[in-house]
Design a protein around this motif. Structure first.
Motif, PDB file in Angstrom:
ATOM      1  N   HIS A 161      40.275  50.390  44.614  1.00 44.45           N
ATOM      2  CA  HIS A 161      40.703  51.841  44.673  1.00 44.45           C
ATOM      3  C   HIS A 161      41.912  52.612  45.907  1.00 44.45           C
ATOM      4  O   HIS A 161      41.569  53.276  46.618  1.00 44.45           O
ATOM      5  CB  HIS A 161      39.854  52.651  45.678  1.00 44.45           C
ATOM      6  N   ASP A 162      42.463  51.505  45.522  1.00 43.01           N
ATOM      7  CA  ASP A 162      43.851  51.807  46.184  1.00 43.01           C
ATOM      8  C   ASP A 162      45.156  52.222  45.160  1.00 43.01           C
ATOM      9  O   ASP A 162      45.224  52.189  44.396  1.00 43.01           O
ATOM     10  CB  ASP A 162      44.625  50.601  46.800  1.00 43.01           C
ATOM     11  N   PRO A 163      44.586  54.402  45.879  1.00 43.83           N
ATOM     12  CA  PRO A 163      45.540  54.596  45.496  1.00 43.83           C
ATOM     13  C   PRO A 163      47.445  54.537  44.675  1.00 43.83           C
ATOM     14  O   PRO A 163      48.180  55.026  44.258  1.00 43.83           O
ATOM     15  CB  PRO A 163      45.676  55.664  45.297  1.00 43.83           C
ATOM     16  N   ASN A 191      38.649  47.257  33.006  1.00 42.96           N
ATOM     17  CA  ASN A 191      38.122  48.335  32.543  1.00 42.96           C
ATOM     18  C   ASN A 191      39.174  50.338  32.400  1.00 42.96           C
ATOM     19  O   ASN A 191      39.495  49.878  34.252  1.00 42.96           O
ATOM     20  CB  ASN A 191      36.698  48.107  33.048  1.00 42.96           C
ATOM     21  N   PRO A 192      39.474  50.545  32.248  1.00 42.82           N
ATOM     22  CA  PRO A 192      40.374  51.257  32.046  1.00 42.82           C
ATOM     23  C   PRO A 192      39.429  52.242  33.123  1.00 42.82           C
ATOM     24  O   PRO A 192      40.538  53.664  33.821  1.00 42.82           O
ATOM     25  CB  PRO A 192      40.704  52.473  30.986  1.00 42.82           C
ATOM     26  N   GLU A 193      38.371  53.033  33.122  1.00 38.93           N
ATOM     27  CA  GLU A 193      37.859  53.595  34.333  1.00 38.93           C
ATOM     28  C   GLU A 193      38.597  53.398  35.694  1.00 38.93           C
ATOM     29  O   GLU A 193      38.429  54.650  35.937  1.00 38.93           O
ATOM     30  CB  GLU A 193      36.299  54.121  33.845  1.00 38.93           C
ATOM     31  N   GLU A 194      38.395  52.838  35.649  1.00 41.43           N
ATOM     32  CA  GLU A 194      39.148  52.102  36.754  1.00 41.43           C
ATOM     33  C   GLU A 194      40.604  52.679  37.383  1.00 41.43           C
ATOM     34  O   GLU A 194      40.634  53.095  39.162  1.00 41.43           O
ATOM     35  CB  GLU A 194      38.705  50.589  37.604  1.00 41.43           C
ATOM     36  N   ILE A 195      40.958  52.952  36.839  1.00 39.33           N
ATOM     37  CA  ILE A 195      41.955  53.231  36.848  1.00 39.33           C
ATOM     38  C   ILE A 195      42.560  54.219  36.962  1.00 39.33           C
ATOM     39  O   ILE A 195      43.065  55.125  37.470  1.00 39.33           O
ATOM     40  CB  ILE A 195      43.453  52.757  35.706  1.00 39.33           C
TER      41      ILE A 195
END
Length: 215
Positions: A161-163, A191-195
């Motif tokens: 979760h590093d933006p 997993n596109p949700e992670e992006i």
């Protein structure tokens, strides 16, 4: 009979002496050459055959867990045998041994991009918060990455979760590279949700007109 002028090196030679600077230069060349030869032979002799590597793995697999983890830790920290180091990093992840995190972070500093890729997979496997100390080292490794380890390093930063990695992640996603990233030991990790979690909903809404259909 005319005598030819004698130069400084001729004079030294006829007197049975050599220029000290020249002698020192030859000595230094010989020493450096000797060290390089010894290093080359040592490096060559340290390489194990495929059968030897397989035997080492087999002997560790049958050990009790505590002894097995200890051996994997030792091999994960060694850099002279890529295959054993790779296997050790993977096994420590599967064992759930959190000592793999600092070892993987250290491995990100190695020259070998294969090891960097595996180290990134290990950090992604542990995720946040356990893998969070690897964020900055992963960012540094990403700057030096090539096509062989860039997707794994990028995905590790996504899972942590590093933006800061959002733009790079979107770039690789558009190119279809992130969908090929594997989990530690195999299987698709993407997993596109992670992006999507890296930015706000407003930022995502602003990408509605993106030229990429996948986006």
């Amino acid at each position: 009979m005319n005598e030819q002028p004698i130069g400084p090196y001729d004079s030294d030679f006829k007197r049975g002496r050599f220029n000290p600077k020249v002698v020192l230069a030859f000595i230094l060349v010989a020493i450096v050459g000797g060290f390089l030869a010894v290093f080359a032979l040592k490096n060559e002799s340290s390489k194990m055959t495929a059968d030897e590597i397989a035997a080492v793995k087999k002997n560790i697999y049958v050990l009790p867990k505590a002894d097995r983890v200890t051996k994997w830790r030792e091999l994960a920290a060694k850099t002279d045998e890529y295959e054993l180091q790779q296997e050790a990093l993977i096994q420590l992840g599967w064992e759930g041994d959190k000592s793999a995190v600092p070892i993987a972070i250290s491995a990100l500093g190695q020259i070998d991009h294969r090891i960097r890729g595996v180290a990134a997979q290990v950090l992604a496997y542990f995720g946040s918060p356990d893998g969070d100390p690897g964020k900055d080292p992963l960012q540094k490794a990403l700057l030096e990455a090539d096509n062989s380890d860039r997707p794994q390093i990028t995905w590790a930063l996504v899972t942590l979760h590093d933006p800061r990695v959002f733009e790079k992640a979107m770039e690789l996603y558009r190119a279809g590279h992130l969908t090929k990233v594997q989990r530690l030991g195999g299987g698709p990790a993407f997993n596109p949700e992670e992006i999507a979690k890296l930015v706000t909903l407003d930022a995502l809404a602003g990408m509605a007109g993106d030229e990429s259909e996948s986006v």
